[in-house]
Design a protein around this motif. Structure first.
Motif, PDB file in Angstrom:
ATOM      1  N   PHE A  22      39.481  41.397  28.978  1.00  0.00           N
ATOM      2  CA  PHE A  22      38.508  39.350  29.242  1.00  0.00           C
ATOM      3  C   PHE A  22      38.048  39.283  30.041  1.00  0.00           C
ATOM      4  N   ILE A  23      39.156  39.047  31.103  1.00  0.00           N
ATOM      5  CA  ILE A  23      39.231  38.381  32.500  1.00  0.00           C
ATOM      6  C   ILE A  23      38.108  39.640  33.673  1.00  0.00           C
ATOM      7  N   ILE A  24      38.343  40.370  33.111  1.00  0.00           N
ATOM      8  CA  ILE A  24      37.173  41.867  34.191  1.00  0.00           C
ATOM      9  C   ILE A  24      36.362  41.325  33.311  1.00  0.00           C
ATOM     10  N   GLU A  25      35.979  41.697  32.026  1.00  0.00           N
ATOM     11  CA  GLU A  25      33.815  41.116  31.167  1.00  0.00           C
ATOM     12  C   GLU A  25      34.042  39.478  31.473  1.00  0.00           C
ATOM     13  N   ALA A  26      33.924  39.104  31.590  1.00  0.00           N
ATOM     14  CA  ALA A  26      33.824  37.519  31.883  1.00  0.00           C
ATOM     15  C   ALA A  26      33.766  37.459  33.447  1.00  0.00           C
ATOM     16  N   PHE A  27      34.184  37.745  34.416  1.00  0.00           N
ATOM     17  CA  PHE A  27      33.931  38.032  35.947  1.00  0.00           C
ATOM     18  C   PHE A  27      32.761  39.408  36.013  1.00  0.00           C
ATOM     19  N   SER A  28      32.357  40.062  35.354  1.00  0.00           N
ATOM     20  CA  SER A  28      31.181  40.893  35.139  1.00  0.00           C
ATOM     21  C   SER A  28      30.467  39.997  34.822  1.00  0.00           C
ATOM     22  N   VAL A  29      30.688  39.163  33.633  1.00  0.00           N
ATOM     23  CA  VAL A  29      29.251  38.767  33.033  1.00  0.00           C
ATOM     24  C   VAL A  29      28.676  37.517  33.433  1.00  0.00           C
ATOM     25  N   ALA A  30      29.595  36.627  34.335  1.00  0.00           N
ATOM     26  CA  ALA A  30      29.526  35.587  35.132  1.00  0.00           C
ATOM     27  C   ALA A  30      28.697  36.349  36.318  1.00  0.00           C
ATOM     28  N   SER A  31      29.027  36.824  37.412  1.00  0.00           N
ATOM     29  CA  SER A  31      28.670  37.932  38.374  1.00  0.00           C
ATOM     30  C   SER A  31      27.336  39.146  37.917  1.00  0.00           C
TER      31      SER A  31
END
Length: 231
Positions: A22-31
């Motif tokens: 989830f953290i990896i995906e959230a970072f990918s979405v935010a960036s």
């Protein structure tokens, strides 16, 4: 106590892995990583390729079973029933997990990422607020997933465990599908809600196995005879 630790560790590991994803995906979405746009476009084309009026009406009705309002009402009912049955520890764990992880944390994560919803011209229903992670996907995964996981630990026959797990996943995946179909979420929104929900229920259940006996002992000091499962 050793038995509880053995039950808790695999759950905590699965939950930790889901949280990492989830953290990896959230970072990918935010960036705004390239794979996010490709993933979203691919699944939007598959799910929204054919929209029918009759199907839309059904999905508009059924998607509300994953709303925060519905989940809160159902959680209150379940907790009241558990308290009546004097299963205080289970009730506190179940209600607390859904309230904190499914509702409060989802709200905070939405305002942390601040992702806008898909273009409003594609919506089939009215919605408001930020997009990531999907509140419906998070609340549904936490509520139905937690209920399914609890029942899986309660029943003894393997076919019962499989049926319960499959039914829980069908409900969760349908709500995820409905949010994309209705045009109010990107596929990565519902994936994020699912991953955070999975992380929540597995970590919470692992913690439950570690603290349930001390909590029962504390309740006994308050003259509350808790009848939650203790095996």
């Amino acid at each position: 106590m050793e038995t509880n630790r053995k039950k808790a560790m695999p759950l905590l590991l699965v939950g930790g892995f889901a949280l990492l994803l989830f953290i990896i995906e959230a970072f990918s979405v935010a960036s705004e990583k390239n794979w996010v746009a490709k993933f979203d476009l691919s699944w939007i084309e598959r799910i929204r390729g054919s929209i029918h009026a009759s199907m839309t009406t059904m999905i508009e009705f059924l998607t509300d079973f994953g709303s925060a309002e519905y989940i809160i009402v159902m959680t209150i009912i379940v907790v009241i029933v558990l308290f009546i049955l004097r299963k205080f520890v289970v009730g506190l764990w179940f209600g607390g997990t859904i309230l904190f992880c499914g509702i409060v944390m989802n709200y905070l994560l939405k305002h942390f990422v601040e992702r806008n919803r898909p273009p409003q011209t594609n919506w089939l229903i009215e919605e408001s607020g930020f997009s990531f992670p999907s509140g419906h996907a998070t609340a549904t995964t936490v509520f139905y997933g937690l209920a399914a996981l609890f029942l899986i630990f309660t029943v003894r026959k393997m076919w019962q465990k499989i049926v319960i797990g499959a039914l829980g996943l069908v409900i969760i995946f349908f709500i995820m599908y409905s949010r994309i179909y209705l045009g109010v979420h990107y596929p990565t929104d519902v994936l994020g809600g699912f991953l955070f929900g999975i992380a929540s229920i597995f970590i919470s259940t692992g913690v439950y196995f570690l603290v349930r006996k001390p909590l029962q002992q504390l309740l006994r000091k308050w003259r509350l005879n808790d009848k939650s499962i203790v095996e």
